[in-house]
Design a protein around this motif. Structure first.
Motif, PDB file in Angstrom:
ATOM      1  N   CYS A   1      99.657  19.450  -0.737  1.00  0.00           N
ATOM      2  CA  CYS A   1      99.155  20.546   0.113  1.00  0.00           C
ATOM      3  C   CYS A   1      98.981  21.820  -0.698  1.00  0.00           C
ATOM      4  CB  CYS A   1     100.107  20.798   1.277  1.00  0.00           C
ATOM      5  SG  CYS A   1     100.129  19.492   2.516  1.00  0.00           S
ATOM      6  N   MET A   2      99.934  22.101  -1.569  1.00  0.00           N
ATOM      7  CA  MET A   2      99.843  23.304  -2.390  1.00  0.00           C
ATOM      8  C   MET A   2      98.685  23.206  -3.374  1.00  0.00           C
ATOM      9  SD  MET A   2     103.854  24.146  -2.979  1.00  0.00           S
ATOM     10  CE  MET A   2     103.570  25.664  -3.861  1.00  0.00           C
ATOM     11  N   THR A   3      98.474  22.036  -3.933  1.00  0.00           N
ATOM     12  CA  THR A   3      97.352  21.839  -4.852  1.00  0.00           C
ATOM     13  C   THR A   3      96.029  22.079  -4.131  1.00  0.00           C
ATOM     14  OG1 THR A   3      98.628  20.257  -6.155  1.00  0.00           O
ATOM     15  CG2 THR A   3      96.235  20.183  -6.392  1.00  0.00           C
ATOM     16  N   THR A   4      95.905  21.561  -2.921  1.00  0.00           N
ATOM     17  CA  THR A   4      94.697  21.776  -2.125  1.00  0.00           C
ATOM     18  C   THR A   4      94.511  23.260  -1.820  1.00  0.00           C
ATOM     19  OG1 THR A   4      94.879  19.572  -1.148  1.00  0.00           O
ATOM     20  CG2 THR A   4      93.533  21.184   0.047  1.00  0.00           C
ATOM     21  N   ALA A   5      95.589  23.942  -1.477  1.00  0.00           N
ATOM     22  CA  ALA A   5      95.508  25.380  -1.202  1.00  0.00           C
ATOM     23  C   ALA A   5      95.036  26.143  -2.432  1.00  0.00           C
ATOM     24  CB  ALA A   5      96.870  25.903  -0.738  1.00  0.00           C
ATOM     25  N   ILE A   6      95.548  25.779  -3.598  1.00  0.00           N
ATOM     26  CA  ILE A   6      95.129  26.434  -4.839  1.00  0.00           C
ATOM     27  C   ILE A   6      93.638  26.223  -5.068  1.00  0.00           C
ATOM     28  CG2 ILE A   6      95.332  26.355  -7.364  1.00  0.00           C
ATOM     29  CD1 ILE A   6      98.357  25.802  -6.900  1.00  0.00           C
ATOM     30  N   LYS A   7      93.159  25.007  -4.828  1.00  0.00           N
ATOM     31  CA  LYS A   7      91.727  24.727  -5.007  1.00  0.00           C
ATOM     32  C   LYS A   7      90.878  25.556  -4.045  1.00  0.00           C
ATOM     33  CE  LYS A   7      92.286  20.071  -6.811  1.00  0.00           C
ATOM     34  NZ  LYS A   7      92.084  18.637  -6.551  1.00  0.00           N
ATOM     35  N   HIS A   8      91.313  25.682  -2.789  1.00  0.00           N
ATOM     36  CA  HIS A   8      90.573  26.490  -1.816  1.00  0.00           C
ATOM     37  C   HIS A   8      90.566  27.958  -2.227  1.00  0.00           C
ATOM     38  CE1 HIS A   8      89.519  23.552   1.218  1.00  0.00           C
ATOM     39  NE2 HIS A   8      90.745  23.064   1.179  1.00  0.00           N
ATOM     40  N   LEU A   9      91.705  28.457  -2.678  1.00  0.00           N
ATOM     41  CA  LEU A   9      91.775  29.847  -3.130  1.00  0.00           C
ATOM     42  C   LEU A   9      90.863  30.067  -4.335  1.00  0.00           C
ATOM     43  CD1 LEU A   9      95.615  30.406  -2.745  1.00  0.00           C
ATOM     44  CD2 LEU A   9      93.817  31.603  -1.464  1.00  0.00           C
ATOM     45  N   ALA A  10      90.851  29.122  -5.260  1.00  0.00           N
ATOM     46  CA  ALA A  10      89.987  29.248  -6.437  1.00  0.00           C
ATOM     47  C   ALA A  10      88.515  29.249  -6.037  1.00  0.00           C
ATOM     48  CB  ALA A  10      90.274  28.121  -7.425  1.00  0.00           C
TER      49      ALA A  10
END
Length: 82
Positions: free
Chosen positions: A49-58
């Motif tokens: 979930c955190m990895t996905t959030a980082i990708k969305h933020l990027a």
């Protein structure tokens, strides 16, 4: 620099802070994985979930950079995009 650009830059600063915080949490979680006496701080699901959030933020940050670049190009071309 117009007001919209300042807002976008502030948004970018917020995104960078969030990405840094998430990356730090992932790093801390990973440092405990080899430890048998401690349970992992984050499960595989939470790390995903955190990895996905980082990708969305990027992706959002990239969009803001594009918007700012387009506004600067328009401004240089003689029109002030907002």
């Amino acid at each position: 620099m117009n007001t919209n650009q300042k807002t976008h830059l502030h948004d970018l600063e917020d995104i960078l802070g969030a990405v840094y915080g998430l990356a730090d949490m992932l790093e801390q979680s990973g440092s405990h994985e080899g430890s048998e006496d401690e349970a992992p701080a984050l499960s595989r699901f939470h790390r995903g979930c955190m990895t996905t959030a980082i990708k969305h933020l990027a992706n959002r940050a990239s969009s803001l950079v594009d918007i700012i670049g387009e506004q600067e190009a328009s401004k240089a071309g003689g029109t002030d995009a907002k």
